[in-house]
Write a protein that holds these residues in place. Structure first.
Motif, mmCIF file in Angstrom:
data_model
loop_
_atom_site.group_PDB
_atom_site.id
_atom_site.type_symbol
_atom_site.label_atom_id
_atom_site.label_comp_id
_atom_site.label_asym_id
_atom_site.label_seq_id
_atom_site.Cartn_x
_atom_site.Cartn_y
_atom_site.Cartn_z
ATOM 1 N N PHE A 181 37.646 28.421 50.851
ATOM 2 C CA PHE A 181 38.183 28.306 52.207
ATOM 3 C C PHE A 181 39.431 27.427 52.235
ATOM 4 O O PHE A 181 40.418 27.758 52.904
ATOM 5 C CB PHE A 181 37.120 27.737 53.149
ATOM 6 C CG PHE A 181 37.580 27.646 54.576
ATOM 7 C CD1 PHE A 181 37.646 28.783 55.363
ATOM 8 C CD2 PHE A 181 37.960 26.431 55.135
ATOM 9 C CE1 PHE A 181 38.084 28.713 56.684
ATOM 10 C CE2 PHE A 181 38.395 26.357 56.432
ATOM 11 C CZ PHE A 181 38.454 27.496 57.211
ATOM 12 N N LYS A 182 39.407 26.321 51.498
ATOM 13 C CA LYS A 182 40.585 25.456 51.448
ATOM 14 C C LYS A 182 41.740 26.158 50.726
ATOM 15 O O LYS A 182 42.907 25.945 51.075
ATOM 16 C CB LYS A 182 40.235 24.134 50.763
ATOM 17 C CG LYS A 182 39.302 23.243 51.573
ATOM 18 C CD LYS A 182 39.084 21.907 50.898
ATOM 19 C CE LYS A 182 38.208 20.998 51.753
ATOM 20 N NZ LYS A 182 37.981 19.682 51.109
ATOM 21 N N PHE A 183 41.413 26.980 49.753
ATOM 22 C CA PHE A 183 42.431 27.770 49.066
ATOM 23 C C PHE A 183 43.095 28.739 50.037
ATOM 24 O O PHE A 183 44.325 28.839 50.099
ATOM 25 C CB PHE A 183 41.769 28.520 47.903
ATOM 26 C CG PHE A 183 42.656 29.508 47.205
ATOM 27 C CD1 PHE A 183 43.946 29.170 46.822
ATOM 28 C CD2 PHE A 183 42.196 30.783 46.918
ATOM 29 C CE1 PHE A 183 44.763 30.085 46.172
ATOM 30 C CE2 PHE A 183 43.004 31.702 46.270
ATOM 31 C CZ PHE A 183 44.287 31.348 45.898
ATOM 32 N N TRP A 184 42.283 29.439 50.813
ATOM 33 C CA TRP A 184 42.830 30.376 51.810
ATOM 34 C C TRP A 184 43.668 29.645 52.854
ATOM 35 O O TRP A 184 44.760 30.087 53.212
ATOM 36 C CB TRP A 184 41.681 31.123 52.486
ATOM 37 C CG TRP A 184 42.095 31.898 53.691
ATOM 38 C CD1 TRP A 184 42.661 33.145 53.717
ATOM 39 C CD2 TRP A 184 42.008 31.479 55.059
ATOM 40 N NE1 TRP A 184 42.920 33.526 55.014
ATOM 41 C CE2 TRP A 184 42.530 32.528 55.854
ATOM 42 C CE3 TRP A 184 41.522 30.327 55.680
ATOM 43 C CZ2 TRP A 184 42.594 32.442 57.246
ATOM 44 C CZ3 TRP A 184 41.584 30.241 57.058
ATOM 45 C CH2 TRP A 184 42.120 31.292 57.827
ATOM 46 N N LEU A 185 43.153 28.522 53.345
ATOM 47 C CA LEU A 185 43.863 27.782 54.390
ATOM 48 C C LEU A 185 45.202 27.264 53.886
ATOM 49 O O LEU A 185 46.218 27.334 54.592
ATOM 50 C CB LEU A 185 42.991 26.623 54.890
ATOM 51 C CG LEU A 185 43.518 25.837 56.089
ATOM 52 C CD1 LEU A 185 43.700 26.745 57.292
ATOM 53 C CD2 LEU A 185 42.566 24.686 56.434
ATOM 54 N N ALA A 186 45.234 26.756 52.654
ATOM 55 C CA ALA A 186 46.487 26.258 52.088
ATOM 56 C C ALA A 186 47.493 27.396 51.915
ATOM 57 O O ALA A 186 48.689 27.231 52.189
ATOM 58 C CB ALA A 186 46.216 25.580 50.751
ATOM 59 N N CYS A 187 47.016 28.570 51.500
ATOM 60 C CA CYS A 187 47.910 29.713 51.325
ATOM 61 C C CYS A 187 48.496 30.167 52.654
ATOM 62 O O CYS A 187 49.702 30.443 52.758
ATOM 63 C CB CYS A 187 47.159 30.863 50.656
ATOM 64 S SG CYS A 187 46.700 30.556 48.941
ATOM 65 N N VAL A 188 47.662 30.243 53.687
ATOM 66 C CA VAL A 188 48.145 30.672 55.004
ATOM 67 C C VAL A 188 49.159 29.673 55.547
ATOM 68 O O VAL A 188 50.223 30.060 56.065
ATOM 69 C CB VAL A 188 46.963 30.838 55.972
ATOM 70 C CG1 VAL A 188 47.461 31.091 57.397
ATOM 71 C CG2 VAL A 188 46.079 31.997 55.534
#
Length: 203
Positions: free
Chosen positions: A120-127
């Protein structure tokens, strides 16, 4: 004269407090919907793919901001490597008896793969990174003239070398950055025979 200044001060402070309350409410609402989205893995990544495609479409139409696109690529690559990496280095985890080491054989207790950067943190950082780069494309100061084929070639070389090093690390320490959960066996705990223990099969 003093009364007027006091009224102005109280009015300004009340407006400031109201603005702070509005910002706090917006942050609370944003965090609420962010928490609600944690279980929707596929829609989240589809949304990221759409936002990323919009960014590259804008770069293509403008024919500029290639240095921003290169920086975004490096940022996404670094986050992807953190997503694939274990939370603890395997050799350091084995040296200390802290219970964080991954099992090396079937007799050991199952432990899921703990990532350095959770999904989830990976997705949030990418967005956040893509949205930041989209905003940057509206400011000409970030449109540094570069020869984009060189940047693209350098990025692919960097990607290949980084992924090669990561795969060698996975092979060396015998771990896979994907956890499918603990293995389940057919008829586990089901009574076998007249005097067998466990639960009986339901009809």
């Amino acid at each position: 004269m003093m009364e007027g200044s006091d009224d102005d001060y109280s009015g300004a402070s009340s407006r400031g407090a109201s603005a702070d309350q509005t910002v706090a409410n917006l942050k609370r609402a944003f965090q609420y919907w962010l928490d609600k989205s944690t279980v929707h893995l596929v829609p989240r990544w589809i949304g990221f793919a759409v936002v990323l495609a919009l960014f590259f479409l804008r770069v293509y139409l403008i024919q500029g901001f290639f240095i921003v696109a290169y920086g975004l690529g490096i940022f996404l690559l670094n986050n992807f490597i953190a997503f694939l990496s274990p939370l603890e280095e395997p050799h350091s985890a084995r040296s200390g008896d802290d219970g964080l080491a991954l099992p090396t054989n079937n007799a050991q207790e199952f432990r899921p793969f703990a990532r350095r950067l959770p999904e989830f943190k990976f997705w949030l950082a990418c967005v956040r990174g893509v949205l930041t780069c989209i905003v940057m494309t509206f400011f000409s100061v970030f449109d540094v003239p570069v020869f984009w084929p060189i940047l693209l070639l350098y990025f692919f070389v960097l990607f290949f070398m980084t992924m090669k090093r990561q795969i060698m690390h996975m092979v060396q320490h015998k771990y896979v950055p994907i956890s499918f959960g603990k293995a389940k066996y057919k008829d586990a705990g089901v009574e076998q025979g007249v005097f067998g223990g466990g639960m009986s099969k339901s009809n």
